[in-house]
Design a protein around this motif. Structure first.
Motif, short mmCIF file in Angstrom:
data_model
loop_
_atom_site.label_atom_id
_atom_site.label_comp_id
_atom_site.label_asym_id
_atom_site.label_seq_id
_atom_site.Cartn_x
_atom_site.Cartn_y
_atom_site.Cartn_z
N LEU A 94 -9.59 51.50 -74.48
CA LEU A 94 -10.86 52.39 -73.64
C LEU A 94 -10.12 52.77 -72.55
O LEU A 94 -11.34 54.01 -72.36
N GLY A 95 -10.18 51.65 -71.73
CA GLY A 95 -9.93 52.45 -69.86
C GLY A 95 -8.88 52.84 -69.94
O GLY A 95 -8.74 53.84 -68.86
N SER A 96 -8.06 53.59 -71.54
CA SER A 96 -7.07 54.70 -71.39
C SER A 96 -7.17 55.70 -71.04
O SER A 96 -6.73 56.68 -70.83
N PHE A 97 -8.22 56.17 -71.78
CA PHE A 97 -9.37 57.36 -71.97
C PHE A 97 -10.04 58.19 -70.76
O PHE A 97 -10.55 57.48 -70.33
N ASP A 98 -9.33 59.90 -70.19
CA ASP A 98 -10.78 59.96 -69.11
C ASP A 98 -12.22 59.50 -69.67
O ASP A 98 -12.19 59.79 -70.53
N ASP A 99 -12.99 59.63 -68.97
CA ASP A 99 -14.27 59.47 -69.10
C ASP A 99 -15.07 60.83 -70.85
O ASP A 99 -15.68 60.29 -70.86
N SER A 100 -14.04 61.58 -69.76
CA SER A 100 -14.87 63.46 -69.98
C SER A 100 -13.79 63.61 -71.83
O SER A 100 -14.33 63.99 -73.21
N ARG A 101 -13.05 62.29 -72.40
CA ARG A 101 -12.51 62.43 -73.71
C ARG A 101 -12.91 60.71 -74.29
O ARG A 101 -11.69 60.58 -75.73
N ILE A 202 -1.71 50.48 -80.85
CA ILE A 202 -1.76 51.49 -79.76
C ILE A 202 -1.63 51.79 -78.64
O ILE A 202 -2.06 51.14 -77.27
N VAL A 203 -0.91 52.91 -78.86
CA VAL A 203 -0.02 53.85 -77.39
C VAL A 203 -0.52 54.85 -77.23
O VAL A 203 -0.82 56.28 -77.81
N VAL A 204 -1.04 54.92 -75.87
CA VAL A 204 -1.95 56.84 -75.79
C VAL A 204 -0.97 57.11 -74.47
O VAL A 204 -0.64 56.55 -73.49
N THR A 205 -0.42 58.35 -74.81
CA THR A 205 0.21 59.29 -73.73
C THR A 205 0.06 60.49 -73.75
O THR A 205 -0.73 61.77 -74.66
N PRO A 206 -0.84 60.70 -72.18
CA PRO A 206 -1.73 62.20 -71.45
C PRO A 206 -0.72 63.16 -72.19
O PRO A 206 0.47 63.15 -71.39
N THR A 207 -1.19 64.12 -72.22
CA THR A 207 -0.27 65.38 -72.66
C THR A 207 -1.35 66.53 -71.61
O THR A 207 -3.24 66.01 -71.53
N GLY A 209 -3.95 69.11 -71.76
CA GLY A 209 -5.38 69.07 -72.80
C GLY A 209 -5.24 68.03 -73.73
O GLY A 209 -6.17 68.46 -74.83
N GLY A 210 -5.32 66.63 -73.05
CA GLY A 210 -5.29 65.82 -74.23
C GLY A 210 -4.33 64.37 -74.28
O GLY A 210 -3.74 64.13 -73.06
N PHE A 211 -4.23 63.85 -75.31
CA PHE A 211 -3.28 63.03 -75.62
C PHE A 211 -2.42 62.76 -76.80
O PHE A 211 -2.58 63.28 -77.48
N THR A 212 -1.62 62.37 -77.14
CA THR A 212 -0.94 61.92 -77.92
C THR A 212 -1.03 60.61 -78.60
O THR A 212 -1.11 59.46 -77.45
N LEU A 213 -0.93 59.88 -79.64
CA LEU A 213 -0.90 58.35 -79.87
C LEU A 213 0.63 58.14 -80.76
O LEU A 213 0.68 59.05 -81.36
N GLN A 214 0.72 56.23 -80.39
CA GLN A 214 2.29 56.06 -80.56
C GLN A 214 1.94 54.55 -80.92
O GLN A 214 0.66 54.17 -80.73
N THR A 215 2.14 54.07 -81.88
CA THR A 215 2.04 53.31 -82.65
C THR A 215 3.41 52.22 -81.90
O THR A 215 4.55 52.40 -81.85
N ARG A 216 3.38 51.15 -81.72
CA ARG A 216 3.92 49.49 -81.52
C ARG A 216 4.80 49.31 -82.31
O ARG A 216 3.77 49.14 -83.40
#
Length: 216
Positions: A94-101, A202-207, A209-216
């Motif tokens: 939850l903390g890995s996302f900007d509050d606007s997202r 879940i791993v979040v990678t900022p891009t 315009g947003g982000f992508t997801l990966q799984t460990r």
């Protein structure tokens, strides 16, 4: 686990109970006591996880007793915040996302969501959509559509993190990408794009315009 989406996502919508936090002991105590008071059989909540309390109660009591029944279970749940814990990886994700997202989209009432968030100290986003904010709750898509609307994004560009079939059905109906968390239900019961043992997977990678997801 299935493969992660390669496209960029714009926002993350999180269910609360069973996804970010575990309130099962408190929920069970409240509903068991309510069921005893209202003369229900022990299995009265079977298959109801993830659905709003008002929908559960509407299916169990006559219309003229609905308000009294709903108010009583609300009173019991608000008074019991013991044993509520943050689930593995939830605060970090939850903390890995900007509050606007990010947003929480829950079947709790607004007061109950506030009490449970405060009890755990989880970093609550500015946008919290509760059952009080839409006419129809999960499994209808309205709660997730409202979450996307408040964030100003297309629901088709949102990922929903859920633990219950009702919530996943709502997310799919809203057009969202879905991630199911095993816990309250087994993996075989969860129809989602990705199924994980916990949010720590879940791993979040900022891009741009947003982000992508990966799984460990």
């Amino acid at each position: 686990m299935t493969s992660s989406p390669s496209r960029t996502l714009a926002a993350a919508l999180f269910d609360l109970d069973g996804t970010l936090i575990d309130s099962t002991p408190a929920v069970n105590r409240s509903w068991i006591r309510w069921g005893e008071e209202w003369g229900m059989t022990p299995d009265f909540r079977e298959g109801m996880h993830g659905r709003p309390a008002r929908d559960i109660i509407a299916a169990l009591v006559p219309e003229d007793r609905f308000e009294a029944a709903f108010n009583r279970v609300a009173e019991l749940e608000l008074a019991d915040v013991d044993d509520i814990v943050v689930l593995d990886g939830a605060a970090e994700l939850l903390g890995s996302f900007d509050d606007s997202r990010r947003a929480i989209v829950t079947s709790c009432t607004r007061p109950l969501a506030a009490v449970r968030i405060a009890a755990t100290g989880i970093p609550a986003p500015s946008v919290v959509v509760t059952v009080d904010d839409t006419v129809r709750g999960k499994p209808d898509p309205d709660p997730f559509l409202e979450g996307a609307r408040r964030l100003g994004v297309d629901p088709r560009d949102c990922v929903v993190f859920e633990d219950a079939p009702a919530g996943l059905a709502a997310a799919r109906a809203a057009g969202c990408f879905t991630v199911a968390v095993v816990g309250t239900h087994q993996a075989a019961e969860l129809d989602a794009d990705i199924v994980v043992a916990s949010l720590a997977d879940i791993v979040v990678t900022p891009t741009e315009g947003g982000f992508t997801l990966q799984t460990r």
